[in-house]
Each structure stands twice: as structure tokens, then as C-alpha cells.
Motif scaffolding. Structure first.
Motif, PDB file in Angstrom:
ATOM      1  N   GLY A   7       0.826  -1.208   0.000  1.00  0.00           N
ATOM      2  CA  GLY A   7       0.000   0.000   0.000  1.00  0.00           C
ATOM      3  C   GLY A   7       0.854   1.249   0.000  1.00  0.00           C
ATOM      4  O   GLY A   7       1.448   1.605  -1.009  1.00  0.00           O
ATOM      5  N   GLU A   8       0.944   1.926   1.147  1.00  0.00           N
ATOM      6  CA  GLU A   8       1.699   3.176   1.226  1.00  0.00           C
ATOM      7  C   GLU A   8       3.193   2.952   1.461  1.00  0.00           C
ATOM      8  O   GLU A   8       3.961   3.903   1.480  1.00  0.00           O
ATOM      9  N   PHE A   9       3.598   1.705   1.653  1.00  0.00           N
ATOM     10  CA  PHE A   9       4.991   1.400   1.988  1.00  0.00           C
ATOM     11  C   PHE A   9       5.516   0.234   1.163  1.00  0.00           C
ATOM     12  O   PHE A   9       4.767  -0.625   0.712  1.00  0.00           O
ATOM     13  N   PHE A  10       6.830   0.212   1.037  1.00  0.00           N
ATOM     14  CA  PHE A  10       7.557  -0.977   0.606  1.00  0.00           C
ATOM     15  C   PHE A  10       8.202  -1.528   1.867  1.00  0.00           C
ATOM     16  O   PHE A  10       8.696  -0.769   2.706  1.00  0.00           O
ATOM     17  N   ILE A  11       8.188  -2.849   2.033  1.00  0.00           N
ATOM     18  CA  ILE A  11       8.806  -3.449   3.215  1.00  0.00           C
ATOM     19  C   ILE A  11       9.816  -4.506   2.793  1.00  0.00           C
ATOM     20  O   ILE A  11       9.729  -5.077   1.712  1.00  0.00           O
ATOM     21  N   ARG A  12      10.786  -4.735   3.693  1.00  0.00           N
ATOM     22  CA  ARG A  12      11.740  -5.823   3.499  1.00  0.00           C
ATOM     23  C   ARG A  12      12.224  -6.255   4.878  1.00  0.00           C
ATOM     24  O   ARG A  12      12.161  -5.506   5.845  1.00  0.00           O
ATOM     25  N   GLY A  13      12.721  -7.463   4.978  1.00  0.00           N
ATOM     26  CA  GLY A  13      13.288  -7.960   6.225  1.00  0.00           C
ATOM     27  C   GLY A  13      14.798  -7.957   6.142  1.00  0.00           C
ATOM     28  O   GLY A  13      15.376  -8.234   5.090  1.00  0.00           O
ATOM     29  N   GLU A  14      15.440  -7.607   7.262  1.00  0.00           N
ATOM     30  CA  GLU A  14      16.904  -7.651   7.302  1.00  0.00           C
ATOM     31  C   GLU A  14      17.377  -7.803   8.743  1.00  0.00           C
ATOM     32  O   GLU A  14      16.610  -7.596   9.686  1.00  0.00           O
ATOM     33  N   ALA A  15      18.641  -8.162   8.875  1.00  0.00           N
ATOM     34  CA  ALA A  15      19.273  -8.272  10.192  1.00  0.00           C
ATOM     35  C   ALA A  15      19.916  -6.939  10.535  1.00  0.00           C
ATOM     36  O   ALA A  15      20.432  -6.254   9.659  1.00  0.00           O
ATOM     37  N   ARG A  16      19.883  -6.607  11.803  1.00  0.00           N
ATOM     38  CA  ARG A  16      20.493  -5.365  12.276  1.00  0.00           C
ATOM     39  C   ARG A  16      21.383  -5.708  13.463  1.00  0.00           C
ATOM     40  O   ARG A  16      20.927  -6.334  14.421  1.00  0.00           O
ATOM     41  N   GLU A  17      22.660  -5.313  13.398  1.00  0.00           N
ATOM     42  CA  GLU A  17      23.600  -5.629  14.472  1.00  0.00           C
ATOM     43  C   GLU A  17      23.579  -4.532  15.538  1.00  0.00           C
ATOM     44  O   GLU A  17      23.621  -3.347  15.238  1.00  0.00           O
ATOM     45  N   VAL A  18      23.499  -4.986  16.789  1.00  0.00           N
ATOM     46  CA  VAL A  18      23.561  -4.075  17.928  1.00  0.00           C
ATOM     47  C   VAL A  18      24.463  -4.725  18.973  1.00  0.00           C
ATOM     48  O   VAL A  18      24.120  -5.757  19.547  1.00  0.00           O
ATOM     49  N   GLU A  19      25.636  -4.148  19.181  1.00  0.00           N
ATOM     50  CA  GLU A  19      26.587  -4.618  20.184  1.00  0.00           C
ATOM     51  C   GLU A  19      26.890  -6.115  20.088  1.00  0.00           C
ATOM     52  O   GLU A  19      26.867  -6.843  21.080  1.00  0.00           O
ATOM     53  N   GLY A  20      27.142  -6.594  18.881  1.00  0.00           N
ATOM     54  CA  GLY A  20      27.565  -7.975  18.677  1.00  0.00           C
ATOM     55  C   GLY A  20      26.460  -9.000  18.612  1.00  0.00           C
ATOM     56  O   GLY A  20      26.716 -10.173  18.381  1.00  0.00           O
ATOM     57  N   GLU A  21      25.220  -8.586  18.802  1.00  0.00           N
ATOM     58  CA  GLU A  21      24.086  -9.492  18.630  1.00  0.00           C
ATOM     59  C   GLU A  21      23.213  -8.922  17.519  1.00  0.00           C
ATOM     60  O   GLU A  21      23.412  -7.804  17.070  1.00  0.00           O
ATOM     61  N   PHE A  22      22.245  -9.702  17.084  1.00  0.00           N
ATOM     62  CA  PHE A  22      21.477  -9.320  15.911  1.00  0.00           C
ATOM     63  C   PHE A  22      19.989  -9.334  16.190  1.00  0.00           C
ATOM     64  O   PHE A  22      19.488 -10.181  16.928  1.00  0.00           O
ATOM     65  N   GLN A  23      19.301  -8.386  15.586  1.00  0.00           N
ATOM     66  CA  GLN A  23      17.848  -8.311  15.632  1.00  0.00           C
ATOM     67  C   GLN A  23      17.313  -8.613  14.239  1.00  0.00           C
ATOM     68  O   GLN A  23      17.946  -8.272  13.244  1.00  0.00           O
ATOM     69  N   ALA A  24      16.138  -9.206  14.192  1.00  0.00           N
ATOM     70  CA  ALA A  24      15.414  -9.338  12.940  1.00  0.00           C
ATOM     71  C   ALA A  24      14.487  -8.134  12.869  1.00  0.00           C
ATOM     72  O   ALA A  24      13.708  -7.900  13.782  1.00  0.00           O
ATOM     73  N   VAL A  25      14.591  -7.347  11.800  1.00  0.00           N
ATOM     74  CA  VAL A  25      13.772  -6.143  11.678  1.00  0.00           C
ATOM     75  C   VAL A  25      13.060  -6.104  10.334  1.00  0.00           C
ATOM     76  O   VAL A  25      13.530  -6.674   9.344  1.00  0.00           O
ATOM     77  N   ILE A  26      11.911  -5.438  10.337  1.00  0.00           N
ATOM     78  CA  ILE A  26      11.213  -5.133   9.102  1.00  0.00           C
ATOM     79  C   ILE A  26      11.474  -3.660   8.816  1.00  0.00           C
ATOM     80  O   ILE A  26      11.256  -2.806   9.677  1.00  0.00           O
ATOM     81  N   VAL A  27      11.967  -3.394   7.624  1.00  0.00           N
ATOM     82  CA  VAL A  27      12.255  -2.031   7.193  1.00  0.00           C
ATOM     83  C   VAL A  27      11.068  -1.572   6.359  1.00  0.00           C
ATOM     84  O   VAL A  27      10.675  -2.233   5.402  1.00  0.00           O
ATOM     85  N   MET A  28      10.485  -0.430   6.755  1.00  0.00           N
ATOM     86  CA  MET A  28       9.355   0.137   6.020  1.00  0.00           C
ATOM     87  C   MET A  28       9.822   1.427   5.352  1.00  0.00           C
ATOM     88  O   MET A  28      10.303   2.332   6.020  1.00  0.00           O
ATOM     89  N   ARG A  29       9.688   1.482   4.027  1.00  0.00           N
ATOM     90  CA  ARG A  29      10.091   2.652   3.252  1.00  0.00           C
ATOM     91  C   ARG A  29       8.844   3.251   2.617  1.00  0.00           C
ATOM     92  O   ARG A  29       8.145   2.588   1.848  1.00  0.00           O
ATOM     93  N   ALA A  30       8.555   4.500   2.972  1.00  0.00           N
ATOM     94  CA  ALA A  30       7.384   5.171   2.416  1.00  0.00           C
ATOM     95  C   ALA A  30       7.548   5.355   0.910  1.00  0.00           C
ATOM     96  O   ALA A  30       8.653   5.590   0.424  1.00  0.00           O
ATOM     97  N   LYS A  31       6.436   5.255   0.202  1.00  0.00           N
ATOM     98  CA  LYS A  31       6.480   5.444  -1.248  1.00  0.00           C
ATOM     99  C   LYS A  31       6.706   6.915  -1.566  1.00  0.00           C
ATOM    100  O   LYS A  31       6.284   7.795  -0.811  1.00  0.00           O
ATOM    101  N   PRO A  32       7.390   7.181  -2.678  1.00  0.00           N
ATOM    102  CA  PRO A  32       7.626   8.566  -3.084  1.00  0.00           C
ATOM    103  C   PRO A  32       6.306   9.315  -3.215  1.00  0.00           C
ATOM    104  O   PRO A  32       5.311   8.709  -3.588  1.00  0.00           O
ATOM    105  N   PRO A  33       6.265  10.581  -2.870  1.00  0.00           N
ATOM    106  CA  PRO A  33       7.392  11.491  -2.715  1.00  0.00           C
ATOM    107  C   PRO A  33       8.029  11.455  -1.325  1.00  0.00           C
ATOM    108  O   PRO A  33       9.022  12.139  -1.095  1.00  0.00           O
ATOM    109  N   LEU A  34       7.488  10.713  -0.387  1.00  0.00           N
ATOM    110  CA  LEU A  34       8.070  10.660   0.952  1.00  0.00           C
ATOM    111  C   LEU A  34       9.340   9.829   0.936  1.00  0.00           C
ATOM    112  O   LEU A  34       9.492   8.914   0.135  1.00  0.00           O
ATOM    113  N   THR A  35      10.245  10.120   1.855  1.00  0.00           N
ATOM    114  CA  THR A  35      11.506   9.386   1.923  1.00  0.00           C
ATOM    115  C   THR A  35      11.726   8.765   3.295  1.00  0.00           C
ATOM    116  O   THR A  35      12.829   8.344   3.604  1.00  0.00           O
TER     117      THR A  35
END
Length: 76
Positions: A7-35
Motif C-alpha cells: 500500500g503506502e509502503f515498501f517493506i523488506r526484512g533484514e538483520a540489524r547488528e547491535v553490540e555484537g548481537e542481531f535483531q530481525a527487523v522489518i524495514v518500512m520505506r514510504a512510497k515517493p514522494p516521501l523518503t
């Protein structure tokens, strides 16, 4: 990298490192013109020992979110 249109967003899953451990996160990117880009932890306070495992969990969560949206989860 695979992004899903929910809908209003594109999403993807990725790993994010924080102090040597990792989180599973969903990245939400608003559709243009928003950034706007936001990160949402898949499972609160869940940490993974390797980036591969976190990345897999994040991608599976993004697929599940896309499926839920496609099935009408956001409709009131």
C-alpha cells in the motif's frame, strides 16, 4: 534484496547488528514522494547470535506481513 508493496509502503526484512548481537527487523520505506524509512523489530527483545539466522527470521516475517495485508488485515 526483495521489497514487498503493502500500500503506502515498501517493506523488506533484514538483520540489524547491535553490540555484537542481531535483531530481525522489518524495514518500512514510504512510497515517493516521501523518503521516510523506519525499522521495526520483528519480535520484541528477541536477539540472534548470527546475522544469517536474524536475516532469515526477518525475511520470513516480512513475507508473513505481506500475506496478511494481501488477505485484508489492514481493512477496517
Amino acid at each position: 534484496m526483495t521489497e514487498f508493496d503493502i500500500g503506502e509502503f515498501f517493506i523488506r526484512g533484514e538483520a540489524r547488528e547491535v553490540e555484537g548481537e542481531f535483531q530481525a527487523v522489518i524495514v518500512m520505506r514510504a512510497k515517493p514522494p516521501l523518503t521516510t524509512v523506519t525499522y521495526h523489530q520483528v519480535e520484541k527483545d528477541r536477539w540472534f547470535k548470527t546475522s544469517d539466522v536474524a536475516d532469515f527470521a526477518a525475511k520470513e516475517a516480512a513475507k508473513a506481513l505481506k500475506l496478511a495485508v494481501d488477505e485484508g488485515a489492514l481493512k477496517a
